[in-house]
Write a protein that holds these residues in place. Structure first.
Motif, PDB file in Angstrom:
ATOM      1  N   ASP A 108       0.840  -1.191   0.000  1.00  0.00           N
ATOM      2  CA  ASP A 108       0.000   0.000   0.000  1.00  0.00           C
ATOM      3  C   ASP A 108       0.880   1.248   0.000  1.00  0.00           C
ATOM      4  OD1 ASP A 108      -1.578   2.272   1.440  1.00  0.00           O
ATOM      5  OD2 ASP A 108      -3.121   0.809   0.923  1.00  0.00           O
ATOM      6  N   ASN A 110       0.219   4.303   0.847  1.00  0.00           N
ATOM      7  CA  ASN A 110       0.047   5.222   1.974  1.00  0.00           C
ATOM      8  C   ASN A 110       0.479   4.613   3.295  1.00  0.00           C
ATOM      9  OD1 ASN A 110      -1.071   7.278   0.331  1.00  0.00           O
ATOM     10  ND2 ASN A 110      -3.051   6.240   0.365  1.00  0.00           N
ATOM     11  N   THR A 111       0.035   3.393   3.570  1.00  0.00           N
ATOM     12  CA  THR A 111       0.300   2.784   4.875  1.00  0.00           C
ATOM     13  C   THR A 111       1.532   1.899   4.883  1.00  0.00           C
ATOM     14  OG1 THR A 111      -1.053   0.824   4.410  1.00  0.00           O
ATOM     15  CG2 THR A 111      -2.176   2.764   5.311  1.00  0.00           C
TER      16      THR A 111
END
Length: 265
Positions: A108, A110-111
């Motif tokens: 991911d 973003n995370t």
């Protein structure tokens, strides 16, 4: 007295020998040499395709590959659009006791959470295609790896591979119609098809995806020409095989396959 003298002398000699023996064992500060751990370096060719849909034209994931945790290699650039593709040839190091497999991760953006992993055998003579499918809205992710087919083309024909990824979270089978004629039956979703052999003089491609006799998607008037990605602007229809992907954003993505890269493996 003379006996006592000899006894004392013998005792001193014994203690001296013992001290010398102990000293020689405990005071050896010479450096110890250790043999370096030999590693095997394998150049692995991997091409990745991003079809994880996040509701827009922007990518929500990226890819990394490694042979061990100290040997991680990023397979994708920092900024990517949905539907993008990228090739990588990288030398992965392997210790003797470690299985010679390359792990590809779907991460991911973003995370930095790892959504999926897939392992491929490290092999300098075999390239791999890795497709990422899914939808961030329902947190469904799949990595599909396949050895790149032994690609070839003739003077008059062009191979075209298909993948139905319209609903990657729904396992189904589709029939593919090319210009009104069924050319593929029961194609499993998110699985690479066998190649369609088309003419180098093909002018337009009209493809329908049908399930249970119903049309669920059309790719109309595809012109066999380079897609919008700059790296493919010089690629011509007759020069290479192609991959056509039916994607979750209801678009059709056409990718050329680099034959020269295959020759370099």
């Amino acid at each position: 007295m003379q006996g006592f003298y000899y006894f004392k002398l013998l005792l001193l000699l014994s203690l001296s020998v013992l001290a010398s023996a102990c000293g020689s064992g405990g005071s050896d500060n010479s450096p110890k040499t250790t043999s370096p751990i030999k590693t095997a370096s394998i150049k692995q060719n991997i091409r990745v395709f991003d079809f994880v849909y996040g509701g827009s034209d922007y990518s929500t994931v990226h890819f990394a590959a490694y042979s061990n945790s100290e040997n991680k290699h990023m397979l994708t650039p920092d900024f990517w659009l949905f539907g993008s593709s990228s090739s990588s040839q990288y030398h992965y190091e392997f210790k003797p006791a470690v299985s010679k497999q390359v792990t590809v991760e779907l991460i991911d953006r973003n995370t930095q959470v790892v959504h999926q992993q897939v392992k491929i055998p490290a092999n300098e003579t075999q390239a791999y295609w890795v497709f990422a499918f899914g939808n961030t809205l329902n947190s469904d992710y799949t990595l599909y790896s396949v050895p790149r087919p032994k690609l070839s083309k003739t003077k008059d024909t062009v191979p075209l591979y298909l993948i139905d990824a319209l609903t990657p979270d729904f396992h189904s089978q589709s029939d593919i119609y090319l210009n009104g004629k069924r050319v593929v039956s029961d194609l499993n979703s998110t699985v690479l098809s066998k190649p369609l052999i088309l003419s180098t003089q093909q002018s337009l491609i009209n493809i329908e995806v049908q399930r249970q006799g119903k049309v669920i998607h059309r790719c109309s008037d595809i012109q066999p020409s380079p897609n919008s990605l700059a790296e493919y602007e010089q690629q011509q229809w007759h020069e290479t095989p192609w991959i056509l992907v039916f994607a979750p954003d209801q678009r059709c993505y056409l990718y050329p396959v680099d034959l020269q890269q295959q020759l370099n493996n």
